[in-house]
Design an enzyme around this catalytic site. Structure first.
Site, PDB file in Angstrom:
ATOM      1  N   LYS A  42       2.437  -3.767  13.646  1.00  0.00           N
ATOM      2  CA  LYS A  42       1.471  -4.856  13.851  1.00  0.00           C
ATOM      3  C   LYS A  42       0.074  -4.260  13.977  1.00  0.00           C
ATOM      4  O   LYS A  42      -0.284  -3.684  15.007  1.00  0.00           O
ATOM      5  CB  LYS A  42       1.779  -5.662  15.109  1.00  0.00           C
ATOM      6  CG  LYS A  42       0.936  -6.932  15.155  1.00  0.00           C
ATOM      7  CD  LYS A  42       0.579  -7.403  16.536  1.00  0.00           C
ATOM      8  CE  LYS A  42      -0.660  -6.810  17.111  1.00  0.00           C
ATOM      9  NZ  LYS A  42      -1.914  -7.119  16.413  1.00  0.00           N
ATOM     10  N   GLU A  75      -0.856   5.251  24.126  1.00  0.00           N
ATOM     11  CA  GLU A  75      -2.023   6.084  23.784  1.00  0.00           C
ATOM     12  C   GLU A  75      -3.240   5.222  24.080  1.00  0.00           C
ATOM     13  O   GLU A  75      -3.530   4.290  23.332  1.00  0.00           O
ATOM     14  CB  GLU A  75      -1.999   6.467  22.298  1.00  0.00           C
ATOM     15  CG  GLU A  75      -0.748   7.194  21.850  1.00  0.00           C
ATOM     16  CD  GLU A  75      -0.603   8.580  22.439  1.00  0.00           C
ATOM     17  OE1 GLU A  75      -1.618   9.153  22.875  1.00  0.00           O
ATOM     18  OE2 GLU A  75       0.531   9.078  22.486  1.00  0.00           O
ATOM     19  N   CYS A  96     -11.431   7.230  20.613  1.00  0.00           N
ATOM     20  CA  CYS A  96     -10.878   7.327  21.974  1.00  0.00           C
ATOM     21  C   CYS A  96     -11.156   8.687  22.602  1.00  0.00           C
ATOM     22  O   CYS A  96     -11.358   8.795  23.797  1.00  0.00           O
ATOM     23  CB  CYS A  96      -9.395   7.024  21.956  1.00  0.00           C
ATOM     24  SG  CYS A  96      -8.500   8.013  20.757  1.00  0.00           S
ATOM     25  N   GLU A 115     -15.031   3.392  29.604  1.00  0.00           N
ATOM     26  CA  GLU A 115     -15.107   3.653  28.170  1.00  0.00           C
ATOM     27  C   GLU A 115     -16.033   2.615  27.526  1.00  0.00           C
ATOM     28  O   GLU A 115     -15.740   1.417  27.569  1.00  0.00           O
ATOM     29  CB  GLU A 115     -13.701   3.534  27.583  1.00  0.00           C
ATOM     30  CG  GLU A 115     -13.623   3.936  26.147  1.00  0.00           C
ATOM     31  CD  GLU A 115     -12.198   3.846  25.626  1.00  0.00           C
ATOM     32  OE1 GLU A 115     -11.546   2.806  25.845  1.00  0.00           O
ATOM     33  OE2 GLU A 115     -11.758   4.815  24.998  1.00  0.00           O
TER      34      GLU A 115
HETATM   35  P1  NAD Z   1      -6.612  -3.528  22.335  1.00  0.00           P
HETATM   36  O1  NAD Z   1      -5.831  -3.023  23.481  1.00  0.00           O
HETATM   37  O2  NAD Z   1      -7.424  -4.739  22.510  1.00  0.00           O
HETATM   38  O3  NAD Z   1      -5.628  -3.845  21.098  1.00  0.00           O
HETATM   39  C1  NAD Z   1      -4.744  -2.892  20.598  1.00  0.00           C
HETATM   40  C2  NAD Z   1      -3.596  -3.607  19.902  1.00  0.00           C
HETATM   41  O4  NAD Z   1      -2.882  -4.345  20.875  1.00  0.00           O
HETATM   42  C3  NAD Z   1      -4.020  -4.593  18.832  1.00  0.00           C
HETATM   43  O5  NAD Z   1      -3.126  -4.541  17.745  1.00  0.00           O
HETATM   44  C4  NAD Z   1      -3.890  -5.921  19.547  1.00  0.00           C
HETATM   45  O6  NAD Z   1      -3.642  -7.015  18.679  1.00  0.00           O
HETATM   46  C5  NAD Z   1      -2.685  -5.661  20.416  1.00  0.00           C
HETATM   47  N1  NAD Z   1      -2.557  -6.575  21.554  1.00  0.00           N
HETATM   48  C6  NAD Z   1      -3.546  -7.306  22.155  1.00  0.00           C
HETATM   49  N2  NAD Z   1      -3.023  -8.055  23.144  1.00  0.00           N
HETATM   50  C7  NAD Z   1      -1.688  -7.797  23.169  1.00  0.00           C
HETATM   51  C8  NAD Z   1      -0.623  -8.278  23.967  1.00  0.00           C
HETATM   52  N3  NAD Z   1      -0.818  -9.182  24.925  1.00  0.00           N
HETATM   53  N4  NAD Z   1       0.614  -7.798  23.733  1.00  0.00           N
HETATM   54  C9  NAD Z   1       0.824  -6.850  22.780  1.00  0.00           C
HETATM   55  N5  NAD Z   1      -0.153  -6.390  21.971  1.00  0.00           N
HETATM   56  C10 NAD Z   1      -1.398  -6.858  22.168  1.00  0.00           C
HETATM   57  O7  NAD Z   1      -7.444  -2.281  21.820  1.00  0.00           O
HETATM   58  P2  NAD Z   1      -8.538  -2.254  20.675  1.00  0.00           P
HETATM   59  O8  NAD Z   1      -9.734  -2.953  21.205  1.00  0.00           O
HETATM   60  O9  NAD Z   1      -7.921  -2.704  19.387  1.00  0.00           O
HETATM   61  O10 NAD Z   1      -8.801  -0.688  20.531  1.00  0.00           O
HETATM   62  C11 NAD Z   1      -9.677   0.016  21.324  1.00  0.00           C
HETATM   63  C12 NAD Z   1      -8.946   0.756  22.412  1.00  0.00           C
HETATM   64  O11 NAD Z   1      -7.962   1.631  21.850  1.00  0.00           O
HETATM   65  C13 NAD Z   1      -9.867   1.683  23.191  1.00  0.00           C
HETATM   66  O12 NAD Z   1      -9.600   1.591  24.568  1.00  0.00           O
HETATM   67  C14 NAD Z   1      -9.511   3.067  22.685  1.00  0.00           C
HETATM   68  O13 NAD Z   1      -9.791   4.103  23.544  1.00  0.00           O
HETATM   69  C15 NAD Z   1      -8.061   2.918  22.450  1.00  0.00           C
HETATM   70  N6  NAD Z   1      -7.609   3.960  21.537  1.00  0.00           N
HETATM   71  C16 NAD Z   1      -6.790   4.964  22.000  1.00  0.00           C
HETATM   72  C17 NAD Z   1      -6.372   5.989  21.155  1.00  0.00           C
HETATM   73  C18 NAD Z   1      -5.460   7.095  21.612  1.00  0.00           C
HETATM   74  O14 NAD Z   1      -4.817   7.712  20.772  1.00  0.00           O
HETATM   75  N7  NAD Z   1      -5.371   7.389  22.882  1.00  0.00           N
HETATM   76  C19 NAD Z   1      -6.786   5.980  19.835  1.00  0.00           C
HETATM   77  C20 NAD Z   1      -7.627   4.975  19.412  1.00  0.00           C
HETATM   78  C21 NAD Z   1      -8.011   3.958  20.268  1.00  0.00           C
END
Ligand code: NAD
Length: 481
Positions: free
Chosen positions: A173, A248, A282, A382
């Protein structure tokens, strides 16, 4: 919408493109604020059908040899390489990543990860002998892969490649804001004849499709990359079925410039690191720690380097920074900057004004701030935008304490003599440390301490996420099993 591949009204389930039952929505190009493409989303019922397909494919895929799976990963890589120009254009359009970076980082690193698994697999130790016990490492089953928007192809590949390598099947997804590149992976999977159900793609809202993947008893492992807030929620939802959850999450990484470092080089590399992908990385080194005695030099260098970064159209070859992903993200980044200035921060470069000549698009100036408490919001949270905070320290113990003093523990950098930098690296509570700007290694583990997560992606550690371990005790006869 200049490419037919950016109009998607089918999802990929069980090896077929099927019409889903969700709504069609528009994917925005963050540079132009125009529609980049349209996607019809899956509903929870569609996602359940994808889980069923993955489950049906599971035993067959798990019984293939590592060499067979390696060959298919090589084939997937070749099929994606045939689509490199499409992938680069897609990532420029949906993320706003400058074209050079989209090619090297968004696409190049994704392919490097895929290749690393194709190469690692034939020699991977799926079995070992421990006295009279045969220890088997078996595929965990069906993997739900939930990915964010900042490096959508790379993050998908960091889950799909090791999961398929392990012998698991996948339901993916992608993030709502950047689903288009994931469709190219499904196109490639279909083109190489990956067995039906081994890879399934169900774009849709996190609150519906993501929640279903997190709660469904047919999903054995949820591999989630995203924010701490959603990661916590996924883990708590997944606990009802006691499925494995690999998280992650975010970071607030420190770049520590030791007193014996080449200060200008270290500062310059840190500023550039933060600005990559407009700060939406990230592992970005968003806090620069310098000795008090070097603060003036560090600020002068940071200002000069920030000003050199070219902000603009991500399709242009000379652009260093594109827009941030959305109007909401831009608003959030500007709020952080405004809040810091209201708290008395000194603006070294950038700020909340639009970059010159860019009236359209979610652009933010490369920004450097100092004069802040290490405990201030912008130094702890962040920001996910092109913003660097410079903090002075008095001695190395204080530098290490400051570096470790956030709720995150994803990455970091240390600059100085190799030996001293390595000693400091040992003291950091983070999953990765880069010494003196050393190169990225696609086969080295990546993941976080503390609230940056609980998993490890890449290399053999990435495969472990998707394996169960079985101990088969054999009777000992004649002194040997
Ligand atoms: P997010 O948490 O808003 O969304 C991530 C994913 O989760 C999306 O696909 C979203 O649709 C899904 N999601 C949202 N609500 C959900 C729910 N209730 N249940 C299940 N899935 C749900 O994150 P974002 O804004 O897309 O990405 C940015 C974040 O990702 C930042 O905090 C960044 O640091 C982190 N990130 C971490 C890494 C790593 O490897 N550690 C890498 C890249 C990004």
């Amino acid at each position: 919408m200049s490419r037919p591949e950016w109009v998607r009204d089918r999802v990929y389930i069980g090896g077929s493109w099927v019409p889903p039952h969700g709504e069609t929505y528009e994917v925005e190009n963050p540079a132009t604020e125009q529609v980049a493409g349209t996607v019809r989303t899956a509903t929870p019922a569609d996602a359940a059908a994808a889980i069923d397909a993955a489950k049906r494919a599971s035993a067959g895929w798990a019984s293939t040899t590592p060499q067979f799976r390696s060959d298919l990963l090589h084939a997937l890589s070749a099929a994606l390489r045939e689509r490199v120009e499409l992938l680069v254009e897609t990532l420029v359009a949906e993320v706003g990543t400058p074209v050079q970076l989209a090619r090297s980082s968004q696409v190049g690193q994704a392919l490097a990860v895929l290749d690393s698994y194709a190469e690692l697999l034939p020699a991977f130790a799926f079995e070992e002998q421990v006295l009279h016990t045969r220890v088997l490492r078996e595929p965990a089953g069906v993997v739900g892969a939930i990915t964010p928007w900042n490096y959508p192809l790379y993050q998908l590949m960091a889950k799909v490649a090791p999961a398929l390598a392990a012998g698991c099947t996948v339901v993916a997804k992608p993030a709502e804001l950047t689903p288009l590149s994931a469709f190219v992976v499904a196109d490639a999977a279909e083109a190489i004849g990956l067995p039906p159900g081994v890879f399934n793609l169900v774009p849709g809202p996190g609150s519906e499709v993501g929640e279903l993947l997190s709660t469904h008893p047919g999903v054995d492992v949820v591999s989630f990359t995203g924010s701490v807030r959603v990661g916590r929620h996924v883990a708590s939802m997944a606990s009802t079925t006691v499925k494995r959850v690999c998280l992650e999450l975010g970071g607030k990484s420190a770049s520590i410039v030791l007193p014996d470092a080449a200060i200008e080089h270290a500062v310059s590399a840190t500023v550039s690191n933060v600005m990559v992908n407009s700060g939406q990385t990230c592992a970005a080194w968003t806090r620069l720690l310098v000795p008090y005695s070097e603060l003036d030099t560090a600020l002068a260098t940071a200002e000069a380097v920030a000003h050199k970064h070219v902000v603009g159209d991500p399709r242009e070859i000379d652009t260093d920074l594109g827009p941030v992903i959305s109007a909401a993200q831009r608003g959030s980044v500007l709020d952080y900057i405004d809040g810091a200035l209201a708290d008395g921060a000194d603006l070294v470069a950038g700020g909340t004004e639009r970059p010159d000549g860019l009236e359209t698009g979610h652009y933010v100036r490369p920004t450097v701030l100092t004069g802040l408490s290490p405990q201030s919001r912008i130094a702890q949270e962040e920001v996910f935008g092109p913003v660097l905070v410079v903090l002075p320290y008095s001695d190395i113990d204080e530098a290490v304490t400051l570096a470790n003093a956030t709720s995150y523990g994803l990455a970091g950098a240390v600059w100085g003599s190799d030996a001293q930098a390595f000693a400091v690296a040992r003291r950091l509570r983070t999953g990765r440390v880069d010494v003196n700007g050393a190169d990225w290694n696609p086969s080295a583990p990546f993941g976080g301490y503390k609230q940056s997560g609980n998993g490890r992606e890449l290399g053999r550690w990435g495969i472990d996420e998707f394996l169960e371990v079985k101990a088969v005790q054999m009777p000992v006869s004649n002194g040997s099993p």
